[in-house]
Design a protein around this motif. Structure first.
Motif, PDB file in Angstrom:
ATOM      1  N   GLY A 111      -2.237 -14.434   3.263  1.00 45.11           N
ATOM      2  CA  GLY A 111      -1.449 -14.526   2.039  1.00 45.11           C
ATOM      3  C   GLY A 111      -2.272 -15.038   0.874  1.00 45.11           C
ATOM      4  N   LEU A 112      -3.086 -16.066   1.107  1.00 40.38           N
ATOM      5  CA  LEU A 112      -3.982 -16.568   0.053  1.00 40.38           C
ATOM      6  C   LEU A 112      -4.980 -15.499  -0.375  1.00 40.38           C
ATOM      7  N   LEU A 113      -5.515 -14.772   0.601  1.00 43.52           N
ATOM      8  CA  LEU A 113      -6.503 -13.741   0.283  1.00 43.52           C
ATOM      9  C   LEU A 113      -5.893 -12.625  -0.553  1.00 43.52           C
ATOM     10  N   VAL A 114      -4.734 -12.144  -0.159  1.00 43.79           N
ATOM     11  CA  VAL A 114      -4.122 -11.014  -0.854  1.00 43.79           C
ATOM     12  C   VAL A 114      -3.707 -11.405  -2.270  1.00 43.79           C
ATOM     13  N   THR A 115      -3.235 -12.646  -2.460  1.00 46.59           N
ATOM     14  CA  THR A 115      -2.831 -13.057  -3.808  1.00 46.59           C
ATOM     15  C   THR A 115      -4.015 -13.196  -4.760  1.00 46.59           C
ATOM     16  N   LYS A 116      -5.228 -13.308  -4.221  1.00 45.93           N
ATOM     17  CA  LYS A 116      -6.416 -13.432  -5.073  1.00 45.93           C
ATOM     18  C   LYS A 116      -7.030 -12.083  -5.410  1.00 45.93           C
ATOM     19  N   ILE A 117      -6.584 -11.018  -4.731  1.00 46.08           N
ATOM     20  CA  ILE A 117      -7.165  -9.698  -4.980  1.00 46.08           C
ATOM     21  C   ILE A 117      -6.705  -9.181  -6.339  1.00 46.08           C
ATOM     22  N   LYS A 118      -7.655  -8.703  -7.128  1.00 47.30           N
ATOM     23  CA  LYS A 118      -7.340  -8.230  -8.473  1.00 47.30           C
ATOM     24  C   LYS A 118      -6.994  -6.748  -8.493  1.00 47.30           C
ATOM     25  N   SER A 119      -7.657  -5.941  -7.671  1.00 44.08           N
ATOM     26  CA  SER A 119      -7.394  -4.503  -7.647  1.00 44.08           C
ATOM     27  C   SER A 119      -7.100  -4.072  -6.204  1.00 44.08           C
ATOM     28  N   PHE A 124      -3.773  -3.303   0.178  1.00 44.85           N
ATOM     29  CA  PHE A 124      -4.034  -4.358   1.164  1.00 44.85           C
ATOM     30  C   PHE A 124      -2.737  -4.981   1.657  1.00 44.85           C
ATOM     31  N   ARG A 125      -1.774  -5.137   0.769  1.00 47.32           N
ATOM     32  CA  ARG A 125      -0.489  -5.703   1.195  1.00 47.32           C
ATOM     33  C   ARG A 125       0.187  -4.787   2.208  1.00 47.32           C
ATOM     34  N   THR A 126       0.134  -3.484   1.955  1.00 46.97           N
ATOM     35  CA  THR A 126       0.724  -2.529   2.894  1.00 46.97           C
ATOM     36  C   THR A 126      -0.053  -2.486   4.204  1.00 46.97           C
ATOM     37  N   ALA A 127      -1.380  -2.511   4.115  1.00 42.87           N
ATOM     38  CA  ALA A 127      -2.209  -2.433   5.319  1.00 42.87           C
ATOM     39  C   ALA A 127      -1.976  -3.627   6.238  1.00 42.87           C
ATOM     40  N   PHE A 128      -1.808  -4.818   5.675  1.00 39.29           N
ATOM     41  CA  PHE A 128      -1.576  -6.000   6.508  1.00 39.29           C
ATOM     42  C   PHE A 128      -0.140  -6.069   7.015  1.00 39.29           C
ATOM     43  N   TYR A 129       0.787  -5.438   6.296  1.00 39.20           N
ATOM     44  CA  TYR A 129       2.191  -5.528   6.700  1.00 39.20           C
ATOM     45  C   TYR A 129       2.573  -4.458   7.722  1.00 39.20           C
ATOM     46  N   LEU A 130       1.924  -3.303   7.690  1.00 36.07           N
ATOM     47  CA  LEU A 130       2.311  -2.194   8.564  1.00 36.07           C
ATOM     48  C   LEU A 130       2.313  -2.546  10.048  1.00 36.07           C
ATOM     49  N   PRO A 131       1.323  -3.303  10.580  1.00 34.85           N
ATOM     50  CA  PRO A 131       1.381  -3.619  12.021  1.00 34.85           C
ATOM     51  C   PRO A 131       2.651  -4.325  12.448  1.00 34.85           C
ATOM     52  N   TYR A 132       3.245  -5.095  11.550  1.00 33.60           N
ATOM     53  CA  TYR A 132       4.481  -5.797  11.902  1.00 33.60           C
ATOM     54  C   TYR A 132       5.619  -4.818  12.165  1.00 33.60           C
ATOM     55  N   LEU A 133       5.561  -3.632  11.546  1.00 30.72           N
ATOM     56  CA  LEU A 133       6.621  -2.648  11.703  1.00 30.72           C
ATOM     57  C   LEU A 133       6.512  -1.858  13.006  1.00 30.72           C
ATOM     58  N   ALA A 134       5.383  -1.969  13.692  1.00 30.90           N
ATOM     59  CA  ALA A 134       5.217  -1.242  14.950  1.00 30.90           C
ATOM     60  C   ALA A 134       6.181  -1.788  15.994  1.00 30.90           C
ATOM     61  N   TRP A 185      -2.155  -9.914  15.261  1.00 31.97           N
ATOM     62  CA  TRP A 185      -2.293  -8.591  14.639  1.00 31.97           C
ATOM     63  C   TRP A 185      -1.046  -8.235  13.838  1.00 31.97           C
ATOM     64  N   GLY A 186       0.139  -8.559  14.362  1.00 33.99           N
ATOM     65  CA  GLY A 186       1.377  -8.269  13.646  1.00 33.99           C
ATOM     66  C   GLY A 186       1.823  -9.424  12.783  1.00 33.99           C
ATOM     67  N   ILE A 187       0.979  -9.839  11.871  1.00 34.89           N
ATOM     68  CA  ILE A 187       1.197 -11.044  11.077  1.00 34.89           C
ATOM     69  C   ILE A 187       1.877 -10.744   9.744  1.00 34.89           C
ATOM     70  N   GLY A 188       2.264  -9.477   9.527  1.00 38.28           N
ATOM     71  CA  GLY A 188       2.757  -9.075   8.219  1.00 38.28           C
ATOM     72  C   GLY A 188       3.984  -9.827   7.738  1.00 38.28           C
ATOM     73  N   ASP A 189       4.875 -10.220   8.654  1.00 36.99           N
ATOM     74  CA  ASP A 189       6.084 -10.931   8.221  1.00 36.99           C
ATOM     75  C   ASP A 189       5.751 -12.259   7.571  1.00 36.99           C
ATOM     76  N   LEU A 190       4.862 -13.036   8.210  1.00 36.44           N
ATOM     77  CA  LEU A 190       4.493 -14.327   7.633  1.00 36.44           C
ATOM     78  C   LEU A 190       3.667 -14.148   6.361  1.00 36.44           C
ATOM     79  N   MET A 191       2.840 -13.107   6.308  1.00 33.72           N
ATOM     80  CA  MET A 191       2.044 -12.875   5.112  1.00 33.72           C
ATOM     81  C   MET A 191       2.941 -12.681   3.886  1.00 33.72           C
ATOM     82  N   VAL A 192       4.005 -11.882   4.037  1.00 35.56           N
ATOM     83  CA  VAL A 192       4.899 -11.629   2.915  1.00 35.56           C
ATOM     84  C   VAL A 192       5.616 -12.912   2.490  1.00 35.56           C
TER      85      VAL A 192
END
Length: 326
Positions: A111-119, A124-134, A185-192
């Motif tokens: 979450g800290l990493l994604v919030t610092k990304i400028k472009s 990246f948000r979708t890529a990290f969240y998609l595994p949670y949907l599996a 690997w399925g960390i997308g829920d906590l990341m959001v």
């Protein structure tokens, strides 16, 4: 009681007018009406099952014949004679401590990493969240294939690099770390959740900290973490409750790794390999639906409920104590 002046205390309370009493009764009835869906659901789906579980824990019951009272025999059997209880309890507590900790740490870090990304934030948000949907079953089967010690690509490339090639789900010492890797690997829920909390931290506090000469670690410790600490506590409490109910991934990984798939006509005893993936929810299934010992299954369910409540109460109490000290 007599007063010093010699006068007696007299009651000054006036009788409540009938109209006011009727108004209060109507308000209470209206409040209960609004609460009734929750009260009915709480009674039907929590209180009644809990009381039934306590009742059947003292009964010999197989789901077919009438229950027979046996006293503490089921409790004695689970604690003394059931061969998998203590191992399953250790495995469950191991998963609670290690898996929940790593999920919270990695979720906050990403979450800290994604919030610092400028472009490319959306990518990246979708890529990290998609595994949670599996789906859990599909994700576990995919991990069992990737980590297969004989044909899996992970061990293949580890061997090419000259690194150790663990047995993963076929090795008792690596099965729980492999399940933890799957959970991380399925960390997308906590990341959001952490992203939403991090973006809500007031920017003026960061600016004031920078003016005071605070570095990145000081800003995180004294600005970021105090603001997101309720969210961290929420993630820990919900993670403990979910991990205490950990069932699907452990049993599917054991079935795939052992080669015994449901529907083949073979009876699969959970916990493969060598009981290393036994968890308390699997014991409820094993006792209740494989051994038809509903009374002992209710005992394990009550132990699971008690441990979950103890963990949750301890975490919430420590959180309130931390806020009081601040």
């Amino acid at each position: 009681m007599a007063l010093a002046s010699g006068f007696r205390r007299t009651s000054t309370a006036l009788p409540v007018p009938p109209a006011l009493r009727r108004k209060r009764r109507r308000e209470r009835a209206r409040t209960l009406g609004f609460l009734s869906p929750w009260l009915i659901g709480f009674g039907v789906f929590f209180v009644y099952p809990l009381l039934s579980t306590v009742y059947f824990s003292f009964m010999k019951y197989d789901g077919f014949r009438a229950p027979v009272f046996t006293g503490l025999r089921n409790w004695t059997y689970v604690f003394s004679d059931y061969p998998f209880f203590w191992e399953g309890l250790r495995n469950t507590l191991w998963l609670v401590v290690v898996m929940v900790t790593l999920r919270v740490v990695f979720g906050l870090g990403i979450g800290l990493l994604v919030t610092k990304i400028k472009s490319g934030l959306g990518f990246f948000r979708t890529a990290f969240y998609l595994p949670y949907l599996a789906p859990p079953v599909a994700a576990t089967i995919a991990f069992a294939f990737l980590l297969n010690p004989g044909t899996g690509p992970v061990d293949h490339y580890l061997g090419k690099l000259g690194l150790p090639q663990p047995g993963w789900f076929n090795d008792p010492s690596w099965s729980k770390p492999a399940l933890t890797m799957l959970a991380v690997w399925g960390i997308g829920d906590l990341m959001v959740i952490f992203m939403a909390a991090l973006l809500d931290v007031p920017t003026e506090q960061y600016e004031a900290a920078e003016l005071d000469g605070a570095g990145p670690w000081q800003r995180f410790r004294y600005v970021t973490f105090p603001n997101i600490s309720p969210i961290v506590m929420f993630a820990v409490v919900t993670g403990v409750i979910q991990t205490m109910q950990y069932y699907t991934q452990a049993i599917v990984a054991g079935q795939v790794a052992s080669g015994i798939i449901g529907g083949s006509g073979e009876q699969f005893e959970p916990g493969y390999p060598n009981g290393s993936t036994w968890t308390l929810p699997q014991m409820v299934y094993n006792l209740g639906f494989q051994r038809f010992d509903t009374g002992s299954a209710c005992v394990v369910a009550l132990i699971l409920f008690t441990i979950s409540m103890a963990f949750t109460s301890l975490l919430l109490r420590r959180r309130s104590g931390f806020l009081t000290e601040d």
